[in-house]
Design a protein around this motif. Sequence first.
Motif, PDB file in Angstrom:
ATOM      1  N   SER A   1     -19.678 -33.697  19.414  1.00  0.00           N
ATOM      2  CA  SER A   1     -21.058 -33.216  19.521  1.00  0.00           C
ATOM      3  C   SER A   1     -21.575 -32.755  18.160  1.00  0.00           C
ATOM      4  CB  SER A   1     -21.140 -32.060  20.528  1.00  0.00           C
ATOM      5  OG  SER A   1     -20.757 -32.489  21.817  1.00  0.00           O
ATOM      6  N   ILE A   2     -20.715 -32.080  17.409  1.00  0.00           N
ATOM      7  CA  ILE A   2     -21.098 -31.636  16.064  1.00  0.00           C
ATOM      8  C   ILE A   2     -21.367 -32.839  15.172  1.00  0.00           C
ATOM      9  CG2 ILE A   2     -20.305 -30.422  14.002  1.00  0.00           C
ATOM     10  CD1 ILE A   2     -18.678 -28.594  15.868  1.00  0.00           C
ATOM     11  N   PHE A   3     -20.533 -33.872  15.290  1.00  0.00           N
ATOM     12  CA  PHE A   3     -20.726 -35.088  14.494  1.00  0.00           C
ATOM     13  C   PHE A   3     -22.063 -35.746  14.816  1.00  0.00           C
ATOM     14  CE2 PHE A   3     -16.311 -36.564  12.902  1.00  0.00           C
ATOM     15  CZ  PHE A   3     -16.062 -35.286  12.439  1.00  0.00           C
ATOM     16  N   ARG A   4     -22.431 -35.768  16.092  1.00  0.00           N
ATOM     17  CA  ARG A   4     -23.712 -36.357  16.482  1.00  0.00           C
ATOM     18  C   ARG A   4     -24.877 -35.584  15.857  1.00  0.00           C
ATOM     19  NH1 ARG A   4     -20.624 -36.824  21.284  1.00  0.00           N
ATOM     20  NH2 ARG A   4     -20.426 -38.986  22.009  1.00  0.00           N
TER      21      ARG A   4
ATOM     22  N   LEU B   1     -27.587 -43.431  17.998  1.00  0.00           N
ATOM     23  CA  LEU B   1     -26.630 -42.782  18.896  1.00  0.00           C
ATOM     24  C   LEU B   1     -26.148 -43.745  19.975  1.00  0.00           C
ATOM     25  CD1 LEU B   1     -28.218 -39.229  19.340  1.00  0.00           C
ATOM     26  CD2 LEU B   1     -26.220 -39.861  17.976  1.00  0.00           C
ATOM     27  N   PHE B   2     -27.037 -44.624  20.420  1.00  0.00           N
ATOM     28  CA  PHE B   2     -26.666 -45.634  21.411  1.00  0.00           C
ATOM     29  C   PHE B   2     -25.548 -46.516  20.874  1.00  0.00           C
ATOM     30  CE2 PHE B   2     -27.169 -50.071  22.723  1.00  0.00           C
ATOM     31  CZ  PHE B   2     -27.029 -49.973  24.095  1.00  0.00           C
ATOM     32  N   PHE B   3     -25.732 -47.060  19.678  1.00  0.00           N
ATOM     33  CA  PHE B   3     -24.719 -47.936  19.090  1.00  0.00           C
ATOM     34  C   PHE B   3     -23.464 -47.156  18.680  1.00  0.00           C
ATOM     35  CE2 PHE B   3     -28.354 -50.874  18.283  1.00  0.00           C
ATOM     36  CZ  PHE B   3     -27.847 -51.968  18.973  1.00  0.00           C
ATOM     37  N   SER B   4     -23.628 -45.920  18.235  1.00  0.00           N
ATOM     38  CA  SER B   4     -22.473 -45.097  17.851  1.00  0.00           C
ATOM     39  C   SER B   4     -21.572 -44.837  19.047  1.00  0.00           C
ATOM     40  CB  SER B   4     -22.941 -43.773  17.246  1.00  0.00           C
ATOM     41  OG  SER B   4     -23.657 -43.990  16.053  1.00  0.00           O
ATOM     42  N   ASP B   5     -22.192 -44.475  20.178  1.00  0.00           N
ATOM     43  CA  ASP B   5     -21.406 -44.203  21.381  1.00  0.00           C
ATOM     44  C   ASP B   5     -20.782 -45.469  21.944  1.00  0.00           C
ATOM     45  OD1 ASP B   5     -21.567 -41.393  21.722  1.00  0.00           O
ATOM     46  OD2 ASP B   5     -23.621 -41.563  22.418  1.00  0.00           O
ATOM     47  N   SER B   6     -21.547 -46.566  21.963  1.00  0.00           N
ATOM     48  CA  SER B   6     -21.038 -47.797  22.562  1.00  0.00           C
ATOM     49  C   SER B   6     -19.953 -48.455  21.725  1.00  0.00           C
ATOM     50  CB  SER B   6     -22.183 -48.790  22.777  1.00  0.00           C
ATOM     51  OG  SER B   6     -22.825 -49.096  21.558  1.00  0.00           O
ATOM     52  N   THR B   7     -19.913 -48.178  20.420  1.00  0.00           N
ATOM     53  CA  THR B   7     -18.848 -48.726  19.578  1.00  0.00           C
ATOM     54  C   THR B   7     -17.681 -47.761  19.411  1.00  0.00           C
ATOM     55  OG1 THR B   7     -20.018 -47.912  17.607  1.00  0.00           O
ATOM     56  CG2 THR B   7     -20.397 -50.200  18.234  1.00  0.00           C
ATOM     57  N   GLY B   8     -17.754 -46.593  20.043  1.00  0.00           N
ATOM     58  CA  GLY B   8     -16.640 -45.644  19.993  1.00  0.00           C
ATOM     59  C   GLY B   8     -16.509 -44.901  18.675  1.00  0.00           C
TER      60      GLY B   8
ATOM     61  N   TRP C   1     -11.390 -53.976  24.123  1.00  0.00           N
ATOM     62  CA  TRP C   1     -12.819 -54.248  24.016  1.00  0.00           C
ATOM     63  C   TRP C   1     -13.627 -53.029  23.611  1.00  0.00           C
ATOM     64  CZ3 TRP C   1     -17.194 -52.157  26.068  1.00  0.00           C
ATOM     65  CH2 TRP C   1     -18.388 -52.815  25.743  1.00  0.00           C
ATOM     66  N   SER C   2     -14.608 -53.272  22.748  1.00  0.00           N
ATOM     67  CA  SER C   2     -15.650 -52.310  22.410  1.00  0.00           C
ATOM     68  C   SER C   2     -16.796 -53.115  21.822  1.00  0.00           C
ATOM     69  CB  SER C   2     -15.166 -51.271  21.394  1.00  0.00           C
ATOM     70  OG  SER C   2     -14.939 -51.869  20.131  1.00  0.00           O
TER      71      SER C   2
END
Length: 464
Positions: free
Chosen positions: A15-18, A56-63, A441-442
């Motif tokens: 969360s801090i990183f986001r 954030l969408f791409f950051s979360d979806s790529t792990g 997969w990611s």
Amino acid sequence: MNKRASLRTKDSVPSIFRVLDIAVLSLSLFVVASLYSVPLTTDYLLVLTVMTTVYLFFSDSTGLYRRLRHGHFSERVTLIGIVTSVSFLVVISIIFLFKESETFSRLTFFLWYLLSLVGLVGWRVIYRFNRRRSYRSGQNLRKVAIVGLTESGIKLRNEIEKFPELGFKFVGFFDDRDVERLQIQNETLSGGVMDALELAKNDAIDSVYICLPVAAEGRIAHIIRTLSDSTVNVFFVPDFLLSTMMHGNVSNLGTVDTISVFEQPVSGSQQFYKRAFDIAFSFWALLLLAPVLLAIAVAIKTTSKGPVLFRQHRYGLDGKKINVHKFRSMTVMENSDKVVQAKKGDARITKVGAFLRRTSLDELPQFFDVLIGNMSVVGPRPHAVAHNEEYRKLVDYYMLRHKVKPGITGWAQINGWRGETDTLDKMEKRIEFDLEYIRNWSLWFDIKIIFLTIFKGFINKNAY
């Protein structure tokens, strides 16, 4: 700090990183706007909101935020570069589609992109430097004990020692069996299971990894009960399951706990991410390649008799039959129960078809199959139904490749396993890479494969 508080701190790190990433993106725009006296109108603030959402969408979806203690730092930097670049391209595409490009300064966007990239990588470099310095001084290390002097235990120890930046410290192997009985050379035991328990009670270790064969169910249950008399974190590393599990998860059916062994790896929000990416990528690919598609269609129609496209029956997601389209490259249209694979110098291949197959251009119509949902941009290549029925009886775990949609390009193809499978070992290697792709997969893995396809996937000596 006690262990419970420590765990809460670790959970808050993503969360801090986001928050830091959002701050960098916002501050970068403000800095560029200030330097070039660009007024930050509501249009710019709206674009900033869209940018942070897309990022954030791409950051979360790529792990990106799940890799805090895993993998090489260089891989994370590369991933940040890709996520940032793709996010800016998506936002620019949205602006272009809404015909608002004249509202914004191109120079501002370019400098915003560069400054954001430098800032996003920069603060992570500083964070990594401080973390490694604390690890070298012995601070914040997570002490790990391995119960079971086995091959999987040794592999785990080697990984810990290979990546010191992960912050783990190997304490030792603990096993109630003698080293002579284990027949493992050049390794020593630090004690038995009770010794590991004493270390856990004295806070000398943080985590225990049980690396024993699943056949030793009784011993494993006893060790877990023994370690339950401490607050140490306990992990079980199964042996044979490691190579066969498909995104194994612990769940329950009623009150009965279960562990998934073969389960569809792309589900829920991940399924949405992958489908959204497929739609966007295939749409732009078809739009940009329209002149090429038209030229190929004309070349096929004017040089040989027959239709431009060839529709083939294939197995798709969950083994259901789908139709897959290609540019026709042969003088015949084989789609029966017995399909003869193309061989080098095959007389059935047309002159134009030979070029199309060699360069993989015959597969471009499959972007339409991606758009309608039968295929994905990345996934195991679809095999002829006849080949499926043949090899599912010969290759272990063959049908698990249908846990995801078939793809235009794939991990096996990138690694050279494409073209004719005239021997069983070639098909086995292809399936090995297909299953490796599914297990790991990611969205980032998909992007990596697409990038590598440009350099390694189109032309191959095995394609004819």
